[in-house]
Design a protein around this motif. Sequence first.
Motif, mmCIF file in Angstrom:
data_model
loop_
_atom_site.group_PDB
_atom_site.id
_atom_site.type_symbol
_atom_site.label_atom_id
_atom_site.label_comp_id
_atom_site.label_asym_id
_atom_site.label_seq_id
_atom_site.Cartn_x
_atom_site.Cartn_y
_atom_site.Cartn_z
ATOM 1 N N GLN A 5 -20.816 0.089 -9.466
ATOM 2 C CA GLN A 5 -21.798 0.199 -8.394
ATOM 3 C C GLN A 5 -23.103 0.811 -8.887
ATOM 4 O O GLN A 5 -24.193 0.326 -8.569
ATOM 5 C CB GLN A 5 -21.219 1.041 -7.246
ATOM 6 C CG GLN A 5 -20.127 0.362 -6.444
ATOM 7 C CD GLN A 5 -20.681 -0.642 -5.447
ATOM 8 O OE1 GLN A 5 -21.895 -0.821 -5.314
ATOM 9 N NE2 GLN A 5 -19.793 -1.315 -4.734
ATOM 10 N N SER A 30 -25.010 -1.671 -11.154
ATOM 11 C CA SER A 30 -25.447 -2.851 -10.416
ATOM 12 C C SER A 30 -26.706 -2.551 -9.619
ATOM 13 O O SER A 30 -27.610 -3.382 -9.511
ATOM 14 C CB SER A 30 -24.339 -3.330 -9.465
ATOM 15 O OG SER A 30 -23.247 -3.866 -10.177
ATOM 16 N N ARG A 31 -26.781 -1.351 -9.083
ATOM 17 C CA ARG A 31 -27.904 -0.995 -8.222
ATOM 18 C C ARG A 31 -29.048 -0.350 -8.994
ATOM 19 O O ARG A 31 -30.207 -0.439 -8.576
ATOM 20 C CB ARG A 31 -27.417 -0.084 -7.093
ATOM 21 C CG ARG A 31 -26.356 -0.772 -6.215
ATOM 22 C CD ARG A 31 -25.766 0.167 -5.186
ATOM 23 N NE ARG A 31 -24.615 -0.432 -4.514
ATOM 24 C CZ ARG A 31 -24.685 -1.252 -3.467
ATOM 25 N NH1 ARG A 31 -25.863 -1.581 -2.972
ATOM 26 N NH2 ARG A 31 -23.593 -1.731 -2.913
ATOM 27 N N ASP A 83 -16.712 -7.754 -3.645
ATOM 28 C CA ASP A 83 -17.999 -8.412 -3.901
ATOM 29 C C ASP A 83 -17.831 -9.813 -4.475
ATOM 30 O O ASP A 83 -18.799 -10.419 -4.945
ATOM 31 C CB ASP A 83 -18.839 -7.561 -4.866
ATOM 32 C CG ASP A 83 -19.290 -6.253 -4.236
ATOM 33 O OD1 ASP A 83 -19.339 -6.182 -2.991
ATOM 34 O OD2 ASP A 83 -19.596 -5.309 -4.990
ATOM 35 N N MET A 110 -25.945 -7.517 -4.900
ATOM 36 C CA MET A 110 -25.130 -6.604 -4.112
ATOM 37 C C MET A 110 -25.386 -6.834 -2.626
ATOM 38 O O MET A 110 -26.499 -7.192 -2.233
ATOM 39 C CB MET A 110 -25.453 -5.150 -4.467
ATOM 40 C CG MET A 110 -25.299 -4.826 -5.944
ATOM 41 S SD MET A 110 -23.630 -5.133 -6.569
ATOM 42 C CE MET A 110 -22.703 -3.876 -5.718
#
Length: 493
Positions: free
Chosen positions: A92, A95-96, A340, A480
């Motif tokens: 996470q 990815s962000r 996801d 995302m």
Amino acid sequence: MSDHSAQDAQELARFGYKQEMDRRTGKFASFAVAFAFVSIATGIFTTFGSVLNTSGPMGIWTWPIATIGQLAVAFLLGGLAARIPVTGYHYQWCSRLANPVLGWILGWISFTFLAIVVVAVDYTVASTVFPVLFNFEGTANNCWVVTGLIILAQAVLIAVSTKATERVNNTAVSLELIGMVVLTVLLFIVAAARGMTDFSNLTSKGVVPAEGYWSFGELTSAGPWMLGFLLGAFTIVGFESAANLAEETNDPETVVPRAMWQAVAASGGLGFLFIVAVTLAIKDPVALAQSGTPIADVIQDTLGGFISTLLLVLVSIAIFACGLVIMLTGVRLTWAMSRDERFPGWQVLHRIHPTYRTPLAATVFFMVLAEAVLAIFSQDTDVLFTLFGAATLLPAIMYASTVTLYIVKRNKLPHSDKFDLGAWEMPLIVVAVIWLVFELLLFRDASFADAWKYVLVMMAIGAVYLAYLLVSKGVHGLSMPDMHSIDAELDNE
């Protein structure tokens, strides 16, 4: 749902997810998850013999340095956990912070680490603890069967009840903390009272030649003193596992970062006192280096057979809890990536069981994978070193990658009222970078060749699936939910 839980659910919705699992994890349970993954009883019992052979008793002085380095990393990762309180930790965060492709790669690296380390940890109790405790021969087949049963038991517990899993882990961590404190105090007092304390052990090189001891090594070898850092590098990892239960934790922005750094601090401080006490009580460092259970041997010589047996029981409990938390973390990561739609079999693995309120399918999958990894390595006489080598290398890669992204994006991160490093941020970054660069240099040693092979094979498998995702969905198809990056969130505020 309480007002606090409702607020946490609303916070989660900002990241594009709905609340699917119950929020019941409190402060101690979160700390216990992080502490159990580190598990000083497991790490020290497993790797102390290796340190005696590569660096001698003097190698224990690398522990405080490793603790400081990992503590700096824990604070920086805590800063991310406070801002992105979502299950999936490195996956996470990256990815962000960067993009979903890089996040997927880090997620896959994290997954391969968890899949190998759960086998490594559970194999330890089957190969080095149970044979001594229950007086049976630790053959390859015996260890295979016992490890397989331990993995099965952990999976059943995780699949059926998260609440029961946390209760077992909380109890195990409490016993480990109390047991390690008592053992440490007894070792200091009894060894001193019986005249068994030998301060020269603290500077002894044991079986390691004095010539070239302080060398940095060659292109494919690390110096003896450098290899001593593997004691801390292997043991003090996994503290960020608390972040993988963020969606099940009350007030995760506050609780999770605190649990992470407190677990490292507690493990580092108590662990160092314990290994100093053990080292002072060593009768013959050269002879002890030949033992497969050096910690147990020192305890038996100093405190007697009964206490030595209690130690083995304590280590067994700690190892079971460590493996339990590792599997719990792996299951949550598998579920998060499946949610996801970017994990093989996501159509099934993203489901939450309506009765148990756990990711049952992901648990079964992770258990089967662990059993498969165990079967592959089951007849390898050097299995422990291969497994532990990979289990030490992979988190170093994970930490270095995530910390690098933190440094690049830190000025763009949203402010956190619940965990702010303030003026300490830059000093912590400097310490973390120096430590991680040094740690990665350790793995050029030729003894980690098999560990690198495992990493490369798993990365190749991951690359094939990533290519499939990119071809079938495209880069934008991997974005995302509702939030492409931290930058996107800032733009919307």
